[in-house]
Scaffold this motif. Sequence first.
Motif, PDB file in Angstrom:
ATOM      1  N   ARG A  29       0.921  -1.056   0.105  1.00  0.00           N
ATOM      2  CA  ARG A  29       0.164   0.042  -0.052  1.00  0.00           C
ATOM      3  C   ARG A  29       0.845   1.191  -0.036  1.00  0.00           C
ATOM      4  O   ARG A  29       0.463   2.306   0.550  1.00  0.00           O
ATOM      5  N   LEU A  30       1.818   1.170  -0.608  1.00  0.00           N
ATOM      6  CA  LEU A  30       2.806   2.381  -0.574  1.00  0.00           C
ATOM      7  C   LEU A  30       2.477   3.471  -1.456  1.00  0.00           C
ATOM      8  O   LEU A  30       2.660   4.634  -1.193  1.00  0.00           O
ATOM      9  N   CYS A  31       1.615   2.990  -2.362  1.00  0.00           N
ATOM     10  CA  CYS A  31       1.222   4.186  -3.375  1.00  0.00           C
ATOM     11  C   CYS A  31      -0.227   4.010  -3.442  1.00  0.00           C
ATOM     12  O   CYS A  31      -0.795   3.106  -3.027  1.00  0.00           O
ATOM     13  N   ARG A  82      -2.068   3.328  -5.609  1.00  0.00           N
ATOM     14  CA  ARG A  82      -2.816   2.043  -6.347  1.00  0.00           C
ATOM     15  C   ARG A  82      -3.203   0.907  -5.399  1.00  0.00           C
ATOM     16  O   ARG A  82      -4.155   0.294  -5.508  1.00  0.00           O
ATOM     17  N   GLN A  83      -2.581   1.034  -4.280  1.00  0.00           N
ATOM     18  CA  GLN A  83      -2.867  -0.128  -3.114  1.00  0.00           C
ATOM     19  C   GLN A  83      -3.089  -1.588  -3.767  1.00  0.00           C
ATOM     20  O   GLN A  83      -4.147  -1.894  -3.554  1.00  0.00           O
ATOM     21  N   CYS A  84      -2.239  -1.778  -4.492  1.00  0.00           N
ATOM     22  CA  CYS A  84      -2.547  -2.939  -5.159  1.00  0.00           C
ATOM     23  C   CYS A  84      -2.213  -4.485  -4.780  1.00  0.00           C
ATOM     24  O   CYS A  84      -2.949  -5.318  -4.882  1.00  0.00           O
ATOM     25  N   ARG A  99       5.069  -8.349  -2.092  1.00  0.00           N
ATOM     26  CA  ARG A  99       6.267  -7.973  -2.425  1.00  0.00           C
ATOM     27  C   ARG A  99       7.455  -8.783  -1.631  1.00  0.00           C
ATOM     28  O   ARG A  99       8.234  -9.024  -2.314  1.00  0.00           O
ATOM     29  N   CYS A 137       3.286  -1.743 -10.132  1.00  0.00           N
ATOM     30  CA  CYS A 137       4.432  -1.033 -10.793  1.00  0.00           C
ATOM     31  C   CYS A 137       5.302  -1.768 -11.286  1.00  0.00           C
ATOM     32  O   CYS A 137       6.634  -1.296 -11.741  1.00  0.00           O
ATOM     33  N   HIS A 197       8.133   3.274  -4.889  1.00  0.00           N
ATOM     34  CA  HIS A 197       7.882   1.788  -4.351  1.00  0.00           C
ATOM     35  C   HIS A 197       9.042   1.193  -3.857  1.00  0.00           C
ATOM     36  O   HIS A 197       8.997   0.163  -3.473  1.00  0.00           O
TER      37      HIS A 197
HETATM   38  S1  SF4 Z   1       2.026  -0.210  -7.328  1.00  0.00           S
HETATM   39 FE1  SF4 Z   1       3.952  -0.740  -6.499  1.00  0.00          FE
HETATM   40  S2  SF4 Z   1       4.140   0.986  -5.140  1.00  0.00           S
HETATM   41 FE2  SF4 Z   1       2.065   0.815  -5.580  1.00  0.00          FE
HETATM   42  S3  SF4 Z   1       0.842  -0.398  -4.242  1.00  0.00           S
HETATM   43 FE3  SF4 Z   1       1.566  -1.655  -5.964  1.00  0.00          FE
HETATM   44  S4  SF4 Z   1       3.402  -2.485  -5.730  1.00  0.00           S
HETATM   45 FE4  SF4 Z   1       2.968  -1.021  -4.113  1.00  0.00          FE
END
Ligand code: SF4
Length: 300
Positions: A30-32, A34-36, A40, A48, A131
């Motif tokens: 949830r660093l950006c 997008r919260q994808c 990781r 990203c 990221h």
């Molecule tokens: S796009 Fe990258 S930085 Fe953004 S939430 Fe997904 S993994 Fe994290």
Amino acid sequence: MSFTAAYMGLSHEELKEKILAARELLEGCRLCPRQCGARRTEGEEGDCGAAKEVKIASYGPHYGEERPLVGFKGSGTIFFSHCNLECIYCQNCDISWEGRGREISVEDLAGIMLKLQDKGCHNINLVTPTHYTPQILEALAIAKEDGLVLPLVYNCGGYESLEMLSILDGVIDIYMPDLKYFDPEVGEKYSGVKDYPFRAMEAVREMHRQVGVLKVDENGIATRGLLIRHLVLPENLAGTGGVMEFIAKEISPDTFVNIMRQYRPAHRARKHPPLSRSVTHHEWNQALDEAARAGISPRG
Ligand code: SF4
């Protein structure tokens, strides 16, 4: 004028807390905005393209950045691979889209920061860092112990989360975000995110709250503050007037704004008119007029 980087005021414990908070955001990422949710830390790639390890494309003193960052010995840039935006016209698509680069450890990253300081660079310029912020904080803790004193420049596309920025409060001295668009539909079409203007504007407000307008030392070298980049696009796709009004009214008319003319079609842009051509003289002059009307004097 004596200068002390913001992070020098953080105790070992405070920096450790920030690392832990950032690491927590990396779990189900949830660093950006997008919260994808990519896992990781288990090796999964996020939207990203970034996975577990830090990847960098290059590093070194850079003389092509804004004058207050370059000074006379260069800005100590570290180019991170991957990006949380998908700009179809990206000039560095091999790094951002394709992820060109090499994986390095946080110890290596700390060593690079110190190397750039030894070369006499005026700052550590983290290019597209969003990221990798947890690992950057870990590297900073090591580099600080080993003598790093330079200000950190957070040089990003503007698509940032407030949660992450609150962790960076007291760490970053100089924020340099893009403000790419005023119209969300344009942001979605050309950079792949629906809420770019909303996210970027709230991020810029927070960055300004943390560091204020740009301050320079007696040699004109940046020590702290906000610089905003705005790339003029064909047919005013960037919404220059709206962006400038936002800056003048909600940030400050004294903000350092670099309005950039160098748009050239790259990557997929050739197939997407009007991004398939450069900006005309008329469009450029119009952009400058709109900035002037809003009360912004561009600098670079
Ligand atoms: S796009 Fe990258 S930085 Fe953004 S939430 Fe997904 S993994 Fe994290």
